[in-house]
Design an enzyme around this catalytic site. Structure first.
Site, PDB file in Angstrom:
ATOM      1  N   LYS A  10       0.981  -1.309   0.010  1.00  0.00           N
ATOM      2  CA  LYS A  10       0.042  -0.031   0.045  1.00  0.00           C
ATOM      3  C   LYS A  10       1.016   1.344   0.096  1.00  0.00           C
ATOM      4  O   LYS A  10       0.734   2.304  -0.681  1.00  0.00           O
ATOM      5  CB  LYS A  10      -0.881  -0.088   1.254  1.00  0.00           C
ATOM      6  CG  LYS A  10      -1.844  -1.215   1.258  1.00  0.00           C
ATOM      7  CD  LYS A  10      -2.667  -1.101   2.516  1.00  0.00           C
ATOM      8  CE  LYS A  10      -1.844  -1.051   3.825  1.00  0.00           C
ATOM      9  NZ  LYS A  10      -1.309  -2.583   4.297  1.00  0.00           N
ATOM     10  N   ARG A  47      -9.877   0.876   8.233  1.00  0.00           N
ATOM     11  CA  ARG A  47      -9.690  -0.420   8.481  1.00  0.00           C
ATOM     12  C   ARG A  47     -10.776  -1.209   9.591  1.00  0.00           C
ATOM     13  O   ARG A  47     -10.557  -2.110   9.745  1.00  0.00           O
ATOM     14  CB  ARG A  47      -8.291  -0.225   9.635  1.00  0.00           C
ATOM     15  CG  ARG A  47      -7.178  -0.568   8.924  1.00  0.00           C
ATOM     16  CD  ARG A  47      -5.980  -0.204   9.738  1.00  0.00           C
ATOM     17  NE  ARG A  47      -4.985  -1.188   9.485  1.00  0.00           N
ATOM     18  CZ  ARG A  47      -3.713  -0.523   8.985  1.00  0.00           C
ATOM     19  NH1 ARG A  47      -3.797   0.635   8.694  1.00  0.00           N
ATOM     20  NH2 ARG A  47      -2.549  -1.327   8.752  1.00  0.00           N
ATOM     21  N   ARG A 106      11.807  -4.985   5.502  1.00  0.00           N
ATOM     22  CA  ARG A 106      11.609  -3.413   5.009  1.00  0.00           C
ATOM     23  C   ARG A 106      12.638  -2.704   6.054  1.00  0.00           C
ATOM     24  O   ARG A 106      12.556  -2.963   7.026  1.00  0.00           O
ATOM     25  CB  ARG A 106      10.069  -3.303   5.159  1.00  0.00           C
ATOM     26  CG  ARG A 106       9.962  -1.640   5.205  1.00  0.00           C
ATOM     27  CD  ARG A 106       8.328  -1.711   5.136  1.00  0.00           C
ATOM     28  NE  ARG A 106       7.716  -2.271   6.323  1.00  0.00           N
ATOM     29  CZ  ARG A 106       6.479  -2.269   6.432  1.00  0.00           C
ATOM     30  NH1 ARG A 106       5.648  -1.470   5.539  1.00  0.00           N
ATOM     31  NH2 ARG A 106       5.901  -2.561   7.458  1.00  0.00           N
ATOM     32  N   ARG A 120      14.215   0.572  10.790  1.00  0.00           N
ATOM     33  CA  ARG A 120      13.371  -0.244  10.811  1.00  0.00           C
ATOM     34  C   ARG A 120      12.205  -0.204  11.734  1.00  0.00           C
ATOM     35  O   ARG A 120      12.610   0.337  12.822  1.00  0.00           O
ATOM     36  CB  ARG A 120      13.839  -1.553  11.040  1.00  0.00           C
ATOM     37  CG  ARG A 120      14.605  -2.061   9.849  1.00  0.00           C
ATOM     38  CD  ARG A 120      15.365  -3.622  10.229  1.00  0.00           C
ATOM     39  NE  ARG A 120      16.426  -3.744   9.133  1.00  0.00           N
ATOM     40  CZ  ARG A 120      16.412  -4.607   7.912  1.00  0.00           C
ATOM     41  NH1 ARG A 120      15.512  -4.880   7.890  1.00  0.00           N
ATOM     42  NH2 ARG A 120      17.634  -4.779   7.200  1.00  0.00           N
ATOM     43  N   ARG A 124      -0.946  -8.552  12.894  1.00  0.00           N
ATOM     44  CA  ARG A 124      -1.602  -7.465  12.264  1.00  0.00           C
ATOM     45  C   ARG A 124      -2.329  -8.138  11.127  1.00  0.00           C
ATOM     46  O   ARG A 124      -3.403  -7.698  10.551  1.00  0.00           O
ATOM     47  CB  ARG A 124      -0.443  -6.634  11.676  1.00  0.00           C
ATOM     48  CG  ARG A 124       0.132  -5.727  12.665  1.00  0.00           C
ATOM     49  CD  ARG A 124       1.910  -5.096  12.323  1.00  0.00           C
ATOM     50  NE  ARG A 124       1.961  -4.400  11.125  1.00  0.00           N
ATOM     51  CZ  ARG A 124       2.946  -4.420  10.754  1.00  0.00           C
ATOM     52  NH1 ARG A 124       4.220  -4.600  11.154  1.00  0.00           N
ATOM     53  NH2 ARG A 124       3.094  -3.666   9.335  1.00  0.00           N
TER      54      ARG A 124
HETATM   55  P1  AP5 Z   1       4.906  -1.610   1.939  1.00  0.00           P
HETATM   56  O1  AP5 Z   1       4.511  -0.836   0.743  1.00  0.00           O
HETATM   57  O2  AP5 Z   1       5.657  -0.889   3.035  1.00  0.00           O
HETATM   58  O3  AP5 Z   1       3.672  -2.386   2.352  1.00  0.00           O
HETATM   59  P2  AP5 Z   1       2.425  -1.700   3.125  1.00  0.00           P
HETATM   60  O4  AP5 Z   1       1.083  -2.530   2.744  1.00  0.00           O
HETATM   61  O5  AP5 Z   1       2.246  -0.388   3.189  1.00  0.00           O
HETATM   62  O6  AP5 Z   1       2.682  -2.436   4.578  1.00  0.00           O
HETATM   63  P3  AP5 Z   1       2.508  -1.822   6.015  1.00  0.00           P
HETATM   64  O7  AP5 Z   1       3.201  -2.901   6.955  1.00  0.00           O
HETATM   65  O8  AP5 Z   1       3.035  -0.337   6.130  1.00  0.00           O
HETATM   66  O9  AP5 Z   1       1.081  -1.841   6.283  1.00  0.00           O
HETATM   67  P4  AP5 Z   1       0.324  -1.839   7.516  1.00  0.00           P
HETATM   68  O10 AP5 Z   1      -0.968  -1.779   7.165  1.00  0.00           O
HETATM   69  O11 AP5 Z   1       0.424  -3.093   8.545  1.00  0.00           O
HETATM   70  O12 AP5 Z   1       0.723  -0.659   8.601  1.00  0.00           O
HETATM   71  P5  AP5 Z   1       0.561   0.769   8.612  1.00  0.00           P
HETATM   72  O13 AP5 Z   1       1.575   1.888   8.907  1.00  0.00           O
HETATM   73  O14 AP5 Z   1      -0.778   1.235   7.975  1.00  0.00           O
HETATM   74  O15 AP5 Z   1       5.687  -3.073   1.370  1.00  0.00           O
HETATM   75  C1  AP5 Z   1       6.281  -3.773   2.340  1.00  0.00           C
HETATM   76  C2  AP5 Z   1       7.675  -4.395   2.018  1.00  0.00           C
HETATM   77  O16 AP5 Z   1       7.670  -5.230   0.776  1.00  0.00           O
HETATM   78  C3  AP5 Z   1       8.539  -2.992   1.530  1.00  0.00           C
HETATM   79  O17 AP5 Z   1       9.841  -3.296   1.770  1.00  0.00           O
HETATM   80  C4  AP5 Z   1       8.267  -3.031  -0.044  1.00  0.00           C
HETATM   81  O18 AP5 Z   1       9.514  -2.572  -0.897  1.00  0.00           O
HETATM   82  C5  AP5 Z   1       8.208  -4.348  -0.282  1.00  0.00           C
HETATM   83  N1  AP5 Z   1       7.149  -4.784  -1.467  1.00  0.00           N
HETATM   84  C6  AP5 Z   1       6.165  -3.758  -1.614  1.00  0.00           C
HETATM   85  N2  AP5 Z   1       5.686  -4.396  -2.753  1.00  0.00           N
HETATM   86  C7  AP5 Z   1       6.423  -5.507  -3.255  1.00  0.00           C
HETATM   87  C8  AP5 Z   1       6.360  -6.541  -4.158  1.00  0.00           C
HETATM   88  N3  AP5 Z   1       5.091  -6.227  -5.321  1.00  0.00           N
HETATM   89  N4  AP5 Z   1       7.342  -7.479  -4.330  1.00  0.00           N
HETATM   90  C9  AP5 Z   1       8.043  -7.452  -3.433  1.00  0.00           C
HETATM   91  N5  AP5 Z   1       8.316  -6.588  -2.544  1.00  0.00           N
HETATM   92  C10 AP5 Z   1       7.512  -5.429  -2.324  1.00  0.00           C
HETATM   93  O19 AP5 Z   1      -0.096   0.633  10.042  1.00  0.00           O
HETATM   94  C11 AP5 Z   1       0.700   0.432  11.324  1.00  0.00           C
HETATM   95  C12 AP5 Z   1      -0.095   0.326  12.534  1.00  0.00           C
HETATM   96  O20 AP5 Z   1      -0.762   1.439  12.714  1.00  0.00           O
HETATM   97  C13 AP5 Z   1      -1.319  -0.807  12.598  1.00  0.00           C
HETATM   98  O21 AP5 Z   1      -0.908  -2.000  12.900  1.00  0.00           O
HETATM   99  C14 AP5 Z   1      -2.333  -0.226  13.403  1.00  0.00           C
HETATM  100  O22 AP5 Z   1      -1.699  -0.475  14.906  1.00  0.00           O
HETATM  101  C15 AP5 Z   1      -2.228   1.172  13.296  1.00  0.00           C
HETATM  102  N6  AP5 Z   1      -2.947   1.667  12.387  1.00  0.00           N
HETATM  103  C16 AP5 Z   1      -2.848   2.520  11.159  1.00  0.00           C
HETATM  104  N7  AP5 Z   1      -3.731   2.862  10.483  1.00  0.00           N
HETATM  105  C17 AP5 Z   1      -5.063   2.443  11.405  1.00  0.00           C
HETATM  106  C18 AP5 Z   1      -6.262   2.537  11.304  1.00  0.00           C
HETATM  107  N8  AP5 Z   1      -6.864   3.142  10.054  1.00  0.00           N
HETATM  108  N9  AP5 Z   1      -7.235   2.038  12.265  1.00  0.00           N
HETATM  109  C19 AP5 Z   1      -6.318   1.639  13.474  1.00  0.00           C
HETATM  110  N10 AP5 Z   1      -5.138   1.520  13.582  1.00  0.00           N
HETATM  111  C20 AP5 Z   1      -4.469   1.644  12.560  1.00  0.00           C
END
Ligand code: AP5
Length: 225
Positions: free
Chosen positions: A20, A95, A134, A167, A179
């Protein structure tokens, strides 16, 4: 032909590691939209030590979801910034059913609606490896991966030339599994909500970053025309 003047509101749905953030940043550059990541906004609140950040910290470290109340307050604040008038890519929001309903109402009150909710379809098994490999540039936030995306010159950020990287505390295998569970229990059901609204798009997100970007670009070009 009708020409829509409402700013585009694009949602990227998908489990941790689906890509994402990676894809939102590419779409932002290509289409001049603004990426709004609730994860980034929450991490900034944690780093700033605000009351919302202090409440969110333990939940995030355990891989759970932060309360709708906190997330909605942070999101609404950011949506009020003038740059969001260019259109937004919501990365990691909504979410929960409560967040989706609140977003629908917020947009309806302003005369708009969700333009498209794009579900990034991936295999859970591959996500643990993607997330735990990552890291990001400490200076500009550019994202990298131990295996899939390394800087052209080892140890130097392609974008800003910085040499310090970091990280995320929640990027360990155990927390990633929590997660993933939270995603399937609380977020995946939103796919049916957006299908019923007629705005759901899906994309196979197991290919290369570039191939997925091309597919997403075609979807965004079509829905925002
Ligand atoms: P990346 O693009 O970073 O993936 P992502 O989908 O953004 O993953 P996240 O871990 O950031 O998502 P998340 O939803 O768990 O975290 P968030 O910060 O929103 O890609 C991952 C890796 O893979 C990278 O190294 C990239 O280079 C590689 N990659 C990408 N595409 C690839 C491909 N096609 N092939 C190979 N490699 C690839 O949330 C964190 C925490 O915040 C949550 O757990 C929760 O506690 C809280 N939170 C956030 N939003 C909310 C909400 N709306 N409500 C409640 N709690 C929330």
């Amino acid at each position: 032909m009708s020409v829509s003047t409402a700013p585009a509101v694009l949602i990227l749905l998908g489990p941790p590691g689906a890509g994402k953030g990676t894809q939102a940043r590419m779409l932002e550059e290509k289409f001049g939209l603004v990426q709004l990541s609730t994860g980034d906004l929450l991490r900034a609140a944690v780093a700033a030590g605000t009351p919302a950040g202090l409440a969110a910290k333990t939940v995030m470290e355990a891989g759970g979801l932060v309360s709708d109340e906190i997330v909605l307050a942070i999101l609404k604040d950011r949506m009020a910034d003038p740059d969001t008038a260019r259109g937004v890519i919501l990365d990691g929001f909504p979410r929960t059913a409560g967040q989706a309903e609140a977003l629908d109402k917020l947009l309806a009150d302003a005369g708009g609606r969700v333009t498209a909710a794009i579900s990034l379809e991936v295999d859970d098994a591959a996500m643990v490896g993607r997330v735990s490999g990552r890291y990001t540039c400490a200076g500009c936030g550019e994202g990298y991966h131990d295996e899939f995306k390394q800087p052209a010159t080892a140890g130097t950020c392609d974008k800003c030339g910085g040499t310090a990287f970091k990280r995320r505390a929640d990027d360990n295998a155990e927390t990633v599994r929590a997660r993933l569970e939270a995603y399937h229990a609380q977020t995946a059901p939103l796919i049916a909500h957006y299908r019923a609204m007629g705005v759901l798009e899906t994309i196979d997100a197991m290919g290369t970053i570039e191939a997925i970007a091309e597919g997403l670009g075609a979807i965004v070009g079509r829905v925002s025309a």
